[in-house]
Design a protein around this motif. Sequence first.
Motif, mmCIF file in Angstrom:
data_model
loop_
_atom_site.group_PDB
_atom_site.id
_atom_site.type_symbol
_atom_site.label_atom_id
_atom_site.label_comp_id
_atom_site.label_asym_id
_atom_site.label_seq_id
_atom_site.Cartn_x
_atom_site.Cartn_y
_atom_site.Cartn_z
ATOM 1 N N ILE A 2 -22.191 -18.716 -5.442
ATOM 2 C CA ILE A 2 -21.294 -19.750 -4.909
ATOM 3 C C ILE A 2 -21.731 -20.046 -3.474
ATOM 4 O O ILE A 2 -21.934 -19.116 -2.685
ATOM 5 N N ILE A 3 -21.921 -21.325 -3.148
ATOM 6 C CA ILE A 3 -22.163 -21.671 -1.745
ATOM 7 C C ILE A 3 -21.052 -22.627 -1.302
ATOM 8 O O ILE A 3 -20.440 -23.309 -2.124
ATOM 9 N N VAL A 4 -20.781 -22.618 0.009
ATOM 10 C CA VAL A 4 -19.623 -23.375 0.513
ATOM 11 C C VAL A 4 -20.077 -24.303 1.639
ATOM 12 O O VAL A 4 -20.738 -23.857 2.590
ATOM 13 N N THR A 10 -16.085 -27.528 0.476
ATOM 14 C CA THR A 10 -16.236 -27.616 -0.988
ATOM 15 C C THR A 10 -17.123 -26.460 -1.471
ATOM 16 O O THR A 10 -18.121 -26.132 -0.831
ATOM 17 N N ARG A 11 -16.707 -25.835 -2.597
ATOM 18 C CA ARG A 11 -17.482 -24.717 -3.171
ATOM 19 C C ARG A 11 -18.381 -25.267 -4.275
ATOM 20 O O ARG A 11 -17.956 -26.074 -5.082
ATOM 21 N N PHE A 12 -19.626 -24.811 -4.296
ATOM 22 C CA PHE A 12 -20.555 -25.216 -5.345
ATOM 23 C C PHE A 12 -21.050 -23.980 -6.080
ATOM 24 O O PHE A 12 -21.415 -22.990 -5.447
ATOM 25 N N HIS A 13 -21.054 -24.054 -7.412
ATOM 26 C CA HIS A 13 -21.613 -22.960 -8.223
ATOM 27 C C HIS A 13 -23.069 -23.301 -8.518
ATOM 28 O O HIS A 13 -23.349 -24.335 -9.123
ATOM 29 N N LEU A 151 -15.796 -15.064 5.571
ATOM 30 C CA LEU A 151 -16.841 -14.151 6.050
ATOM 31 C C LEU A 151 -17.748 -13.727 4.913
ATOM 32 O O LEU A 151 -18.975 -13.723 5.035
ATOM 33 N N ASN A 152 -17.130 -13.365 3.778
ATOM 34 C CA ASN A 152 -17.924 -12.922 2.620
ATOM 35 C C ASN A 152 -18.758 -14.085 2.076
ATOM 36 O O ASN A 152 -19.925 -13.922 1.743
ATOM 37 N N LYS A 153 -18.133 -15.260 2.039
ATOM 38 C CA LYS A 153 -18.837 -16.414 1.471
ATOM 39 C C LYS A 153 -20.000 -16.841 2.345
ATOM 40 O O LYS A 153 -21.057 -17.213 1.857
ATOM 41 N N LEU A 154 -19.814 -16.814 3.646
ATOM 42 C CA LEU A 154 -20.848 -17.338 4.538
ATOM 43 C C LEU A 154 -21.943 -16.325 4.854
ATOM 44 O O LEU A 154 -23.102 -16.687 5.015
ATOM 45 N N TYR A 155 -21.557 -15.041 4.969
ATOM 46 C CA TYR A 155 -22.513 -14.094 5.551
ATOM 47 C C TYR A 155 -22.999 -12.975 4.642
ATOM 48 O O TYR A 155 -23.956 -12.300 4.987
ATOM 49 N N PHE A 156 -22.328 -12.701 3.520
ATOM 50 C CA PHE A 156 -22.729 -11.544 2.700
ATOM 51 C C PHE A 156 -24.178 -11.708 2.243
ATOM 52 O O PHE A 156 -24.528 -12.701 1.609
ATOM 53 N N GLY A 157 -25.011 -10.774 2.591
ATOM 54 C CA GLY A 157 -26.437 -10.849 2.221
ATOM 55 C C GLY A 157 -27.308 -11.436 3.306
ATOM 56 O O GLY A 157 -28.529 -11.305 3.254
ATOM 57 N N ALA A 158 -26.700 -12.086 4.331
ATOM 58 C CA ALA A 158 -27.523 -12.641 5.417
ATOM 59 C C ALA A 158 -28.105 -11.493 6.239
ATOM 60 O O ALA A 158 -27.570 -10.379 6.236
ATOM 61 N N GLN A 159 -29.179 -11.789 6.962
ATOM 62 C CA GLN A 159 -29.846 -10.716 7.706
ATOM 63 C C GLN A 159 -28.888 -10.058 8.713
ATOM 64 O O GLN A 159 -28.218 -10.749 9.481
ATOM 65 N N HIS A 160 -28.809 -8.736 8.685
ATOM 66 C CA HIS A 160 -28.006 -7.939 9.625
ATOM 67 C C HIS A 160 -26.500 -8.219 9.537
ATOM 68 O O HIS A 160 -25.768 -7.938 10.473
ATOM 69 N N PHE A 161 -26.061 -8.750 8.397
ATOM 70 C CA PHE A 161 -24.640 -9.097 8.294
ATOM 71 C C PHE A 161 -23.748 -7.872 8.454
ATOM 72 O O PHE A 161 -22.621 -7.977 8.937
ATOM 73 N N GLU A 162 -24.276 -6.686 8.072
ATOM 74 C CA GLU A 162 -23.428 -5.490 8.077
ATOM 75 C C GLU A 162 -23.114 -4.987 9.486
ATOM 76 O O GLU A 162 -22.328 -4.072 9.669
ATOM 77 N N TYR A 163 -23.760 -5.596 10.516
ATOM 78 C CA TYR A 163 -23.525 -5.180 11.896
ATOM 79 C C TYR A 163 -22.514 -6.064 12.629
ATOM 80 O O TYR A 163 -22.251 -5.850 13.807
ATOM 81 N N MET A 164 -21.962 -7.082 11.959
ATOM 82 C CA MET A 164 -21.093 -8.031 12.676
ATOM 83 C C MET A 164 -19.881 -7.356 13.310
ATOM 84 O O MET A 164 -19.550 -7.599 14.469
#
Length: 317
Positions: A2-4, A10-13, A151-164
């Motif tokens: 899913i991207i937003v 708007t959400r797109f599958h 937060l999950n939609k925009l950043y999960f999997g992005a580089q270094h997301f786990e350090y936010m």
Amino acid sequence: MIIVCQKCKTRFHLDDEATDKPSFVARCTVCGHLFSAYKPKRVQEIAFIDLERARRDEANDHVITIGNRKGGVAKTTTCFNLGVSLALNNKKVLLVDFDAQANLTLSLGLKQQPTFYDAQKAFGRPLDDFITATPYPNLWLLPSGRNMVMLNKLYFGAQHFEYMLKDRLNGIKDQFDFILIDTPPAIEFYTLNALTASNRVVIPCQCDYLSTHGVDQVLRLIALIRKRSNPQIRSRILFTMLDRNSHSSRLIFSKIKDLYAGETFDTVVEMDGALKEAQILSMPAIHYNQQSVAGAQYLGLAKEIIANPHDPIPSSS
Ligand SMILES: Nc1ncnc2c1ncn2[C@@H]1O[C@H](COP(=O)(O)OP(=O)(O)OP(=O)(O)O)[C@@H](O)[C@H]1O
Ligand SMILES: [Mg+2]
């Protein structure tokens, strides 16, 4: 996946195979906006950064995640009542509601407060601006709300997301004796950020049949985090909602205690009607009724945590 669209939301599958790239530029077919999209990854695939940074980072022994992969095991209840109990022991405590359900924020009777998501959007503003006082002395809250789901939609999997979260807490962590982070029953953006930001994990475990499964899953995740991004992380299991009148509850309690010998708190939290009544009034159990069994047990847990700053390394590591 899913991207937003970041403009009109708007959400797109999209088909997972639509692209190999971890991030790409997309044009919204509704408003025409061009935006960066990130391909979400499964936890096992996330390329956590190497351990060099983690080794340089200071210990965050006073930052504690409350986490379990299983839902409804008293994570939020523990975060709230333990936080209040630490505050009653003259400790300055920050509660971080890192769950888009915002149950911790609601438990405190607070609504529609600016959230961590707002803090991330307000570049340059310190995190202090988003921390709110609670009705209880020594206790503050970084609230959650509806927009936290972004937060999950925009950043999960992005580089270094786990350090936010860790990067933001670094600026304020010295103001508090304890920071407690409430997490959702899922291994996504929120739980991975919380586990990267903290060196201690309290794993609430309800004394019921399926509990070992949830505990096992979270211990495996902690083992993964130890290897990849946070070698200092340790954990301890807290038994919750023990019903001493129930034979099965007592049986499961002693079985799990044997299974994780040396990895559990001495304090056990029992099923307590006063705690349930307190929740209806958005109050911690001990403030609602000084005779509350669970309220007293959370006070005991606070004392145990203050007295024992070193939790065990989980056996699954
Ligand atoms: N000691 C207790 N005695 C009685 N009821 C309890 C006790 N602890 C928790 N509960 C009840 O159990 C339910 C689940 O608690 P809670 O919301 O804290 O779980 P959770 O793990 O945060 O759930 P979720 O996974 O949805 O975030 C709530 O209705 C709460 O009132
Ligand atoms: Mg919860």
